[in-house]
Design a protein around this motif. Structure first.
Motif, short mmCIF file in Angstrom:
data_model
loop_
_atom_site.label_atom_id
_atom_site.label_comp_id
_atom_site.label_asym_id
_atom_site.label_seq_id
_atom_site.Cartn_x
_atom_site.Cartn_y
_atom_site.Cartn_z
N GLN A 1 -64.00 202.53 -63.67
CA GLN A 1 -64.24 202.78 -64.91
C GLN A 1 -64.29 201.18 -65.76
O GLN A 1 -62.95 201.00 -65.85
N ASP A 2 -65.20 200.73 -66.08
CA ASP A 2 -65.24 199.35 -66.89
C ASP A 2 -66.34 199.19 -67.83
O ASP A 2 -67.48 199.29 -67.38
N GLU A 3 -65.94 199.39 -69.19
CA GLU A 3 -66.93 199.35 -70.20
C GLU A 3 -67.59 198.01 -70.27
O GLU A 3 -68.84 197.93 -70.78
N SER A 4 -67.37 196.94 -69.56
CA SER A 4 -68.10 195.87 -69.59
C SER A 4 -69.49 195.66 -68.63
O SER A 4 -70.09 194.77 -68.87
N PHE A 5 -69.31 196.86 -67.83
CA PHE A 5 -70.56 197.03 -66.97
C PHE A 5 -71.22 198.21 -67.48
O PHE A 5 -70.93 199.23 -67.90
N GLY A 6 -72.51 198.22 -66.86
CA GLY A 6 -73.34 199.37 -67.27
C GLY A 6 -73.12 200.57 -66.18
O GLY A 6 -72.23 200.52 -65.33
N LYS A 7 -73.80 201.58 -66.43
CA LYS A 7 -73.70 202.55 -65.59
C LYS A 7 -74.11 202.46 -64.17
O LYS A 7 -75.47 202.07 -64.01
#
Length: 208
Positions: A175-181
């Motif tokens: 889970q990393d908000e800096s990358f998209g789904k």
């Protein structure tokens, strides 16, 4: 009909006719007419039996002809079956040889491109030099590998976008908000394809 039976009936008719012609015991015409009628009836019976015999002979002849035709057709079908079986066996053997030859040729095409790469790796191992010299030799070998792949129509699978299960294999999720789904964040092992066929899936880490 039996010939002896025909002869017996004819003799019987002749005897009755002779009896009528030589009959002096009476002059009654009715008697003679009765004997003649019996003779005619016997003669008609002979003709009827002869007609039956002729019909049976004709039917027997027809049956023999039909049986002969069926035997000829059966023999022709047997010959055709034997030929078809032999042709199929030859086709099966020929196809197996052709498949083996195609596989051998395909392997040969690939291996011929790999021989040069192997030669360079062996030279790099045999040469004494600095780490930088060794690195240059390895870089040259890698470039030669890519050149061989290009000649063979082998491409590296792109792993710069989103995860695609048709080309990528995810072995880790984060889970990393800096990358998209479904974004690929790391490649553990490159994948390759030839045309639309995947030769090896790209092993990746996927985010979100």
């Amino acid at each position: 009909m039996d010939d002896k039976k025909n002869e017996d009936l004819k003799e019987e008719i002749e005897e009755k006719e002779e009896t009528v012609d030589n009959c002096d015991c009476c002059s009654d015409e009715d008697c003679k007419e009765k004997v003649k009628a019996e003779s005619e009836e016997t003669e008609n019976n002979v003709e009827t039996e002869e007609n039956k015999f002729e019909k049976l002979t004709e039917e027997l002849f027809k049956v023999k002809n039909e049986n002969s035709k069926l035997n000829n057709e059966m023999n022709a079908l047997k010959d055709r079956l034997v030929r078809l079986n032999a042709e199929y066996e030859n086709f099966r053997k020929r196809t197996a040889k052709e498949k083996e030859a195609i596989y051998t040729d395909a392997c040969a095409d690939v291996l011929k491109e790999m021989f040069g790469v192997l030669d360079n790796l062996e030279r790099a191992v045999a040469v004494e030099g600095s780490v930088e010299d060794l690195k240059q030799g390895v870089d040259m070998t890698v470039r030669q590998f890519h050149g061989a792949f290009e000649k063979l129509g082998v491409e590296e699978i792109d792993a710069s976008g989103e995860f695609d299960p048709n080309f990528h294999q995810a072995v880790m999720h984060v889970q990393d908000e800096s990358f998209g789904k479904n974004s690929i964040v790391e490649v553990f092992q490159k994948g390759y394809k030839k045309a639309d066929k995947v030769l090896r899936f790209t092993i990746v880490k996927v985010a979100n």
